[in-house]
Write an enzyme that holds these catalytic residues in place. Structure first.
Site, mmCIF file in Angstrom:
data_model
loop_
_atom_site.group_PDB
_atom_site.id
_atom_site.type_symbol
_atom_site.label_atom_id
_atom_site.label_comp_id
_atom_site.label_asym_id
_atom_site.label_seq_id
_atom_site.Cartn_x
_atom_site.Cartn_y
_atom_site.Cartn_z
ATOM 1 N N ARG A 27 0.818 -1.224 0.000
ATOM 2 C CA ARG A 27 0.000 0.000 0.000
ATOM 3 C C ARG A 27 0.853 1.277 0.000
ATOM 4 N NH1 ARG A 27 -5.165 -1.166 2.953
ATOM 5 N NH2 ARG A 27 -5.922 -3.047 1.944
ATOM 6 N N ASP A 136 -17.058 9.095 4.425
ATOM 7 C CA ASP A 136 -15.909 8.194 4.563
ATOM 8 C C ASP A 136 -14.731 9.043 5.012
ATOM 9 O OD1 ASP A 136 -15.407 5.130 3.266
ATOM 10 O OD2 ASP A 136 -13.587 6.288 3.640
HETATM 11 C C1 SAM Z 1 -14.618 -2.163 3.682
HETATM 12 S S1 SAM Z 1 -15.187 -0.557 3.331
HETATM 13 C C2 SAM Z 1 -16.922 -0.742 3.630
HETATM 14 C C3 SAM Z 1 -17.758 -0.127 2.541
HETATM 15 C C4 SAM Z 1 -19.267 -0.375 2.648
HETATM 16 N N1 SAM Z 1 -19.783 0.130 3.890
HETATM 17 C C5 SAM Z 1 -19.576 -1.832 2.506
HETATM 18 O O1 SAM Z 1 -19.914 -2.480 3.490
HETATM 19 O O2 SAM Z 1 -19.484 -2.346 1.388
HETATM 20 C C6 SAM Z 1 -14.618 0.327 4.792
HETATM 21 C C7 SAM Z 1 -14.568 1.822 4.616
HETATM 22 O O3 SAM Z 1 -14.395 2.413 5.901
HETATM 23 C C8 SAM Z 1 -13.622 3.571 5.746
HETATM 24 N N2 SAM Z 1 -13.040 3.961 7.051
HETATM 25 C C9 SAM Z 1 -12.029 3.377 7.731
HETATM 26 N N3 SAM Z 1 -11.772 4.044 8.866
HETATM 27 C C10 SAM Z 1 -12.662 5.066 8.916
HETATM 28 C C11 SAM Z 1 -12.892 6.112 9.836
HETATM 29 N N4 SAM Z 1 -12.165 6.261 10.965
HETATM 30 N N5 SAM Z 1 -13.878 6.990 9.567
HETATM 31 C C12 SAM Z 1 -14.630 6.876 8.441
HETATM 32 N N6 SAM Z 1 -14.448 5.902 7.533
HETATM 33 C C13 SAM Z 1 -13.468 5.011 7.762
HETATM 34 C C14 SAM Z 1 -12.580 3.189 4.717
HETATM 35 O O4 SAM Z 1 -12.005 4.307 4.088
HETATM 36 C C15 SAM Z 1 -13.399 2.299 3.771
HETATM 37 O O5 SAM Z 1 -13.839 3.007 2.644
#
Ligand code: SAM
Length: 281
Positions: A27, A136
């Site tokens: 990454r 996000d």
């Molecule tokens: C695996 S994806 C989930 C996407 C969608 N909710 C789904 O279930 O398909 C996780 C997302 O959480 C976001 N994320 C991680 N830490 C976060 C934080 N502290 N605040 C907001 N978003 C966060 C990441 O950037 C990522 O886009």
């Protein structure tokens, strides 16, 4: 804990477990190249010397996992159609307003799947004030979400064929989402571990597949904070590997079909005075 683990935890709540060197390398190598340093170790050295919040943010964003797809897991969208929205529409018949928050929206497939579900199943909502907010931590994925352009591979994952024909147009090898769907969703950056500014009360919250990256303390803090954003009769949708159990007993669970969902329990009655007292969050 290494410097990088501490930085990512402090700025995002994400727990980077030991032994994930391959993940860190894959990454962060592109960022190291961009920054003109020859290795990830050198990049971390640069961060340590305090090169400013922009590089730190880029590094943290690179360590997020953005995996998502249209109509992921199917059953939350079934429950949205058969239970959540009908119940909320009944309760909000006077105010005619519906607010849905997708709290880890990634590249937008989740909030857009919510929008398509509403368009398909509830034409009467066209005269309501409907707001779907996608947030996000990662500004780069939000930019893609706002564009509403998806690759062939992405529309082939989870999106029913009839919706591809109905809501997408082919553009230079990609698929562009119709403005009728895009206009229903607003995207903005919001870090769940920082204060949630200007967030209106929500009827339905999708917070899926993000709590899994946090430790118990962070999960508890977020669920506690969510209590004051989720309306008392609202619904909370978590990912399949996530729960409020043993983290926050203000929430109870309900089962619809194949899925378990969460709601705030009614405030306890004050038995000594015979009045209902609001729960202190
Ligand atoms: C695996 S994806 C989930 C996407 C969608 N909710 C789904 O279930 O398909 C996780 C997302 O959480 C976001 N994320 C991680 N830490 C976060 C934080 N502290 N605040 C907001 N978003 C966060 C990441 O950037 C990522 O886009």
């Amino acid at each position: 804990m290494s410097y990088l683990q501490a930085l990512v935890y402090r700025r995002s709540g994400i727990v980077l477990e030991d032994g994930k060197d391959y993940l860190v390398d894959s990454r962060l190598s592109p960022i190291a190249r961009d920054e003109g340093v020859s290795s990830v170790d050198e990049l971390v050295g640069k961060l340590r010397r305090g090169p400013g919040p922009e590089l730190a943010q880029r590094v943290v964003e690179a360590m997020t996992t953005n995996e998502t797809l249209f109509f992921r897991d199917a059953h939350p969208f079934e429950a949205l159609k058969s239970h959540f929205v009908p119940e909320i529409m009944k309760a909000r018949a006077a105010e005619r307003s519906l607010r849905i928050w997708s709290a880890a929206a990634s590249t937008g497939q989740e909030p857009y799947s919510i929008a398509i579900t509403l368009l398909e199943a509830f034409p009467e909502l066209s005269s309501w004030n409907v707001r779907i907010l996608g947030t996000d931590l990662n500004e780069a994925v939000l930019e893609r979400a706002r564009l509403g352009r998806y690759r062939e591979l992405e529309v082939n994952r989870g999106l029913p064929a009839q919706y591809l024909g109905k809501y997408f147009t082919r553009r230079s090898g990609d698929w562009e989402l119709a403005s009728s769907v895009r206009d229903m969703v607003t995207f903005r950056q919001l870090n769940l571990v920082e204060p949630w500014s200007e967030l209106a009360a929500c009827d339905i919250v999708f917070m899926r597949n993000v709590l899994i990256y946090f430790d118990s303390e962070t999960k508890c803090t977020i669920l506690r904070r969510l209590r004051s954003v989720l309306r008392p009769d609202g619904f909370l949708v978590l990912g399949g590997a996530e729960t409020t159990t043993n983290l926050d007993d203000a929430y109870g669970s309900v089962r619809f079909g194949a899925g378990v969902y969460y709601r705030l329990k009614p405030p306890p009655a004050d038995s000594t005075r015979g009045v209902t007292v609001p729960r202190v969050a």
